[in-house]
Design a protein around this motif. Structure first.
Motif, PDB file in Angstrom:
ATOM      1  N   TYR A  87      57.070   7.887 -30.735  1.00  0.00           N
ATOM      2  CA  TYR A  87      57.187   7.807 -32.190  1.00  0.00           C
ATOM      3  C   TYR A  87      58.425   6.989 -32.533  1.00  0.00           C
ATOM      4  O   TYR A  87      59.519   7.254 -32.027  1.00  0.00           O
ATOM      5  CB  TYR A  87      57.286   9.214 -32.783  1.00  0.00           C
ATOM      6  N   ALA A  88      58.279   5.987 -33.386  1.00  0.00           N
ATOM      7  CA  ALA A  88      59.373   5.065 -33.683  1.00  0.00           C
ATOM      8  C   ALA A  88      60.467   5.751 -34.504  1.00  0.00           C
ATOM      9  O   ALA A  88      60.186   6.392 -35.518  1.00  0.00           O
ATOM     10  CB  ALA A  88      58.846   3.852 -34.438  1.00  0.00           C
ATOM     11  N   ASN A  89      61.707   5.618 -34.038  1.00  0.00           N
ATOM     12  CA  ASN A  89      62.871   6.174 -34.725  1.00  0.00           C
ATOM     13  C   ASN A  89      63.983   5.135 -34.771  1.00  0.00           C
ATOM     14  O   ASN A  89      64.027   4.225 -33.940  1.00  0.00           O
ATOM     15  CB  ASN A  89      63.403   7.412 -33.977  1.00  0.00           C
ATOM     16  N   PRO A  90      64.925   5.279 -35.723  1.00  0.00           N
ATOM     17  CA  PRO A  90      66.102   4.415 -35.697  1.00  0.00           C
ATOM     18  C   PRO A  90      66.904   4.648 -34.417  1.00  0.00           C
ATOM     19  O   PRO A  90      66.892   5.747 -33.845  1.00  0.00           O
ATOM     20  CB  PRO A  90      66.899   4.858 -36.934  1.00  0.00           C
ATOM     21  N   LYS A  91      67.629   3.630 -33.973  1.00  0.00           N
ATOM     22  CA  LYS A  91      68.525   3.779 -32.841  1.00  0.00           C
ATOM     23  C   LYS A  91      69.853   4.357 -33.335  1.00  0.00           C
ATOM     24  O   LYS A  91      70.260   4.118 -34.474  1.00  0.00           O
ATOM     25  CB  LYS A  91      68.754   2.436 -32.141  1.00  0.00           C
ATOM     26  N   LEU A  92      70.520   5.124 -32.478  1.00  0.00           N
ATOM     27  CA  LEU A  92      71.748   5.816 -32.871  1.00  0.00           C
ATOM     28  C   LEU A  92      72.961   5.202 -32.173  1.00  0.00           C
ATOM     29  O   LEU A  92      73.048   5.182 -30.953  1.00  0.00           O
ATOM     30  CB  LEU A  92      71.652   7.300 -32.525  1.00  0.00           C
ATOM     31  N   ASP A  93      73.884   4.680 -32.992  1.00  0.00           N
ATOM     32  CA  ASP A  93      75.137   4.104 -32.512  1.00  0.00           C
ATOM     33  C   ASP A  93      76.251   5.104 -32.824  1.00  0.00           C
ATOM     34  O   ASP A  93      76.416   5.511 -33.976  1.00  0.00           O
ATOM     35  CB  ASP A  93      75.385   2.774 -33.235  1.00  0.00           C
ATOM     36  N   VAL A  94      77.007   5.513 -31.805  1.00  0.00           N
ATOM     37  CA  VAL A  94      78.062   6.511 -31.972  1.00  0.00           C
ATOM     38  C   VAL A  94      79.417   5.853 -31.740  1.00  0.00           C
ATOM     39  O   VAL A  94      79.634   5.202 -30.708  1.00  0.00           O
ATOM     40  CB  VAL A  94      77.877   7.692 -30.991  1.00  0.00           C
ATOM     41  N   ARG A  95      80.331   5.993 -32.701  1.00  0.00           N
ATOM     42  CA  ARG A  95      81.657   5.378 -32.629  1.00  0.00           C
ATOM     43  C   ARG A  95      82.728   6.435 -32.856  1.00  0.00           C
ATOM     44  O   ARG A  95      82.457   7.536 -33.337  1.00  0.00           O
ATOM     45  CB  ARG A  95      81.802   4.282 -33.692  1.00  0.00           C
ATOM     46  N   CYS A  96      83.973   6.077 -32.503  1.00  0.00           N
ATOM     47  CA  CYS A  96      85.088   6.997 -32.685  1.00  0.00           C
ATOM     48  C   CYS A  96      86.258   6.253 -33.315  1.00  0.00           C
ATOM     49  O   CYS A  96      86.648   5.177 -32.842  1.00  0.00           O
ATOM     50  CB  CYS A  96      85.508   7.605 -31.355  1.00  0.00           C
TER      51      CYS A  96
END
Length: 210
Positions: A70-79
């Protein structure tokens, strides 16, 4: 990605949505003919994205080859890590020589906060404690250069525990910078106004979200 005019961005968004529908259809369909139709829709979307982004169609297909289910947005994690002087920690991306907050795609098996701490350690050498979430942004709602992916970005506030050495290969320099003296930024990852917003959020104890 070259095109940044509103019409091209709208066409790119339509192509991404078309590709997401094809990907989701391929995940759920059990019919041979339906699969062929969804594969054709995906190929059309690949061609559209390639044209808009001035990329090779085969390269676009390669980028999305592992995007299944199922197509989902990609998750970019930053700090976002600030020192006592209010300077922010940035790392230089080896791929383009530009600077960004430590971070990247979220890894399976780790929580968002664990991902953020891991990225800081690997990309800057600093070990940090994650304090809280500062922002949850949809990159499509910010003036980033257009991307072939639909990306959500989580930015956490981190506090330095200790310094160390770089252990990853994706960055080649690290430093703390004053907000009025930022180096050239990788705008596809972070923008100057977002860094200033993160500083305001950590001072006000607020959270920003789209």
């Amino acid at each position: 990605m070259p095109p940044e005019d509103p019409q091209s961005i709208q066409r790119l968004e339509q192509a991404r949505r078309l590709l997401a529908l094809a990907q989701t259809g391929l995940h759920y369909t059990t019919g041979v003919f339906d699969r062929e139709r969804y594969e054709e829709v995906a190929a059309i979307a690949h061609a559209q994205i390639a044209e808009i982004a001035s990329m090779d169609v085969a390269r676009v297909a390669e980028l999305f080859a592992f995007e299944t289910g199922y197509a989902n947005p990609k998750l970019d994690v930053r700090c976002a890590v600030f020192n006592e002087a209010g300077h922010i920690l940035l790392v230089r991306e080896a791929a383009d020589g530009l600077w960004s907050l430590p971070g990247g795609w979220a890894d399976v098996g780790l929580s968002p906060a664990e991902n953020a701490a891991k990225e800081v350690r690997e990309e800057s050498g600093y070990t940090v404690d994650i304090v809280r979430l500062l922002a949850a942004w949809d990159m499509a709602k910010h003036p980033h250069p257009p991307s072939v992916f639909h990306i959500w970005k989580l930015v956490f506030l981190g506090e330095v525990v200790k310094a160390g050495k770089l252990v990853g290969a994706e960055t080649d320099a690290v430093g703390f910078f004053a907000l009025d003296g930022l180096p050239p930024l990788s705008l596809g990852r972070i923008m100057p106004e977002q860094i200033r917003r993160l500083d305001a959020l950590r001072r006000s104890n607020d959270v920003d979200f789209d």
